[in-house]
Design an enzyme around this catalytic site. Structure first.
Site, short mmCIF file in Angstrom:
data_model
loop_
_atom_site.label_atom_id
_atom_site.label_comp_id
_atom_site.label_asym_id
_atom_site.label_seq_id
_atom_site.Cartn_x
_atom_site.Cartn_y
_atom_site.Cartn_z
N CYS A 1 13.85 -2.54 1.44
CA CYS A 1 13.06 -3.60 -0.36
C CYS A 1 14.45 -2.48 -0.97
O CYS A 1 13.29 -1.89 -1.36
CB CYS A 1 11.98 -3.53 0.11
SG CYS A 1 11.25 -3.94 -1.31
N CYS B 1 14.03 -12.11 -0.89
CA CYS B 1 13.68 -13.09 -2.23
C CYS B 1 14.84 -13.21 -3.06
O CYS B 1 13.96 -14.33 -4.28
CB CYS B 1 12.18 -11.91 -2.80
SG CYS B 1 12.49 -10.09 -3.21
N CYS C 1 1.10 -0.98 0.08
CA CYS C 1 0.05 0.22 0.32
C CYS C 1 0.78 1.01 -0.02
O CYS C 1 2.26 1.17 0.17
CB CYS C 1 -0.96 0.27 1.37
SG CYS C 1 -1.78 -1.67 1.86
S1 SF4 Z 1 11.71 -10.18 0.19
FE1 SF4 Z 1 12.47 -9.17 -1.75
S2 SF4 Z 1 10.21 -7.91 -2.12
FE2 SF4 Z 1 9.88 -8.43 0.20
S3 SF4 Z 1 10.90 -7.08 1.80
FE3 SF4 Z 1 12.52 -8.55 1.13
S4 SF4 Z 1 13.66 -7.95 -1.14
FE4 SF4 Z 1 11.77 -6.38 -0.66
#
Ligand code: SF4
Length: 544
Positions: free
Chosen positions: A285, A503, A8
């Site tokens: 992120c 990820c 969001c």
């Molecule tokens: S896992 Fe990937 S998408 Fe999720 S917060 Fe970490 S970097 Fe971002």
């Protein structure tokens, strides 16, 4: 485990009391500052298209806090194309302070009850509050189970917003009781934020406004979700992304980035910024720069556009497709971006290679939120999303630049359609992100390990040329290349230790992320084959 995710955007405006009037106040009236919230939300529409809403504080009205929200895009919810209806809404929800929200989520669908902000009414003004957030509580299921251990407790929705509501309410009750006994003013928002967040493992930014006119904006201790703010004379403004502040007319020099674990409070008209939760490790992120954020925004002082441009230059440095066609001697190589997030990278890649960057794929941007006949499956929707232009693509060798491959459904459908309609000679897929190998438990919509594309080939090992060839074949591409994980920090411009890249490298920055990934790996066995990525020595479920 609940897979409900909220991705969001939040915005905040507060016209501080004291006589001075911000030049941005509509009609020079501080009480009309809330009228600017819809245009700020428009600038964050990339962060959520499912629902939008606002809570306004106005002590001169019976409804001191008043919330308006619905499902739909910002233009639909605030009726921005119907002037009279729009004015009615803005007149009704007018005040000197407001919080606003746009929502994208994997749960709640078209139910307006899931739209934010969430307002909790109370007869006592310090217990009457509204809040909205961006992020995901990774330990959601554990906290939910703990709350429901109490037979008198009830949670009516499957969303972490209820956890925020529960823990904020509990903390407010505790702090106000304690402060009343101590004869202190009933507004320990620092204590409320600290107490509520002490239960959470995850990524979040929260905006909170109560019927006393007090406000806080806070960020999780790793700073995973972005948040910027500005204090310009009597105007306090905050937003998930800087373009919402910039387009409001705020001087870019006055836009600051809230630190990990920091909290801004406005109590009795006084602004304070404090370290509310100790931050031992930052984990912004990295996917925000690759895909999620608006290309016009700056996050943690790093421009999203420049990060994407740098990713394109890395792709150019890695390129080995000949610039001139060996067979014909033609210069038939072109770079084509998959719109819109890849445009900056594609342009930079093409510039560095010295080949044209052409729009060979047109984004059918109005398809996404409609229910069109023939658009039932994920594959159908993916096919309908882009129109290939034969005028651009026919007879060309294409370097097709995209931001990521998650499930691969969209890429497979898109490549098939490009070949059918565009008739290119070759398609070489170039991705401005490393292979996605692990799910996100922090609010970005990604499937389980077994549904992800890359792990089915890599199985926990490195991305080799052989894997790339196999993946390209399955996708229907002539070749496939990803940005390596090692290039992320130089492109984003922040040290790797300050980024979450879980990820793409499976190194989760919080204990709950580590635990959930271990659990997720144990759930997957690719076609009965051993799961080499699983590090759990005590389980042999996929090696039997
Ligand atoms: S896992 Fe990937 S998408 Fe999720 S917060 Fe970490 S970097 Fe971002």
């Amino acid at each position: 485990m609940s897979e409900c995710r909220d991705e969001c955007g939040v915005v905040v405006l507060y016209h501080l009391p004291g006589g001075e009037v911000s030049p941005l106040a509509p009609d020079g009236d501080p009480n009309k500052i809330s009228r600017l919230i819809p245009r700020m939300l428009l600038d964050l529409q990339n962060r959520g298209q499912l629902a939008a809403g606002i809570t306004v504080y106005n002590p001169e009205k019976n409804n001191i806090l008043n919330t308006y929200k619905d499902v739909g895009m910002v233009t639909e919810v605030f009726q921005l194309s119907r002037r009279s209806r729009q004015q009615q809404i803005l007149n009704q929800y007018e005040g000197p302070a407001a919080i606003g929200h746009v929502r994208y989520a994997t749960c709640g669908g078209d139910d307006p009850n899931y739209a934010q902000p969430f307002e909790r009414k109370h007869l006592r003004r310090y217990k009457w509050f509204s809040f909205c957030f961006n992020g995901q509580i990774a330990n959601y299921q554990k906290l939910r189970d703990k709350i429901l251990d109490d037979p008198t407790a009830h949670l009516s929705r499957d969303t972490d917003a209820e956890l925020f509501l529960y823990y904020l309410s509990t903390a407010i009750a505790y702090y106000n009781k304690r402060n009343a006994a101590d004869q202190m003013p009933p507004a320990d928002l620092l204590g409320v934020f600290q107490e509520a967040c002490s239960h959470f493992d995850g990524a979040y930014t929260i905006a909170y406004l109560d019927a006393m006119g007090n406000l806080f904006v806070g960020r999780d201790p790793q700073g995973m979700k972005p948040l910027c703010y500005s204090i310009d004379g009597p105007l306090f403004a905050a937003a998930s992304e800087s373009n919402a502040l910039l387009n409001l007319g705020i001087d870019p020099e006055k836009i600051k980035y809230l630190g990990a674990g920091e909290l801004i409070t406005i109590i009795n008209g006084k602004v304070e910024i404090r370290q509310a939760i100790p931050s031992t490790r930052r984990a912004h992120c990295f996917f925000e720069w690759i895909y999620f954020a608006n290309v016009a925004s700056t996050l943690e002082t790093r421009s999203v556009y420049l990060a994407r441009k740098a990713l394109g230059e890395v792709l150019a440095d890695m390129e080995d497709v000949p610039l001139v066609n060996f067979g014909t001697g033609e210069r038939d190589l072109i770079v084509v971006p998959v719109p819109d997030t890849s445009k900056a990278a594609a342009a930079a890649m093409a510039y560095k290679l010295g080949v044209p960057c052409l729009e060979g794929l047109i984004h059918n941007r109005y398809v996404g939120r409609t229910f069109i006949e023939g658009g039932k499956s994920r594959m159908d929707r993916a096919r309908m999303k882009y129109t290939p232009l034969r005028e651009v693509l026919e007879g060309k060798r294409i370097l097709l630049v995209d931001d990521s491959i998650v499930r691969s459904t969209t890429m497979v459908a898109m490549l098939k359609r490009i070949r059918e309609v565009g008739k290119p000679k070759e398609i070489h897929v170039r991705i401005t992100c490393p292979p996605v190998i692990a799910p996100c438990f922090y609010g970005v919509d990604m499937p389980t390990v077994g549904e992800l594309f890359a792990p089915q080939f890599l199985r926990g090992g490195p991305n080799t040329a052989e894997h790339g060839a196999k993946m390209a074949e399955v996708l229907g591409a002539d070749s496939l290349r990803f940005i390596p994980v090692s290039s992320i920090e130089s492109c984003v411009g922040l040290p790797k230790k300050d980024l979450c890249c879980a990820c793409v490298d499976a190194e989760y920055p919080t204990p709950e992320g580590i635990e959930r990934y271990r659990y997720a790996l144990n759930q997957v066995a690719w076609n009965g084959a051993p799961n080499d990525a699983c590090k759990n020595d005590h389980c042999n479920c996929c090696r039997k």
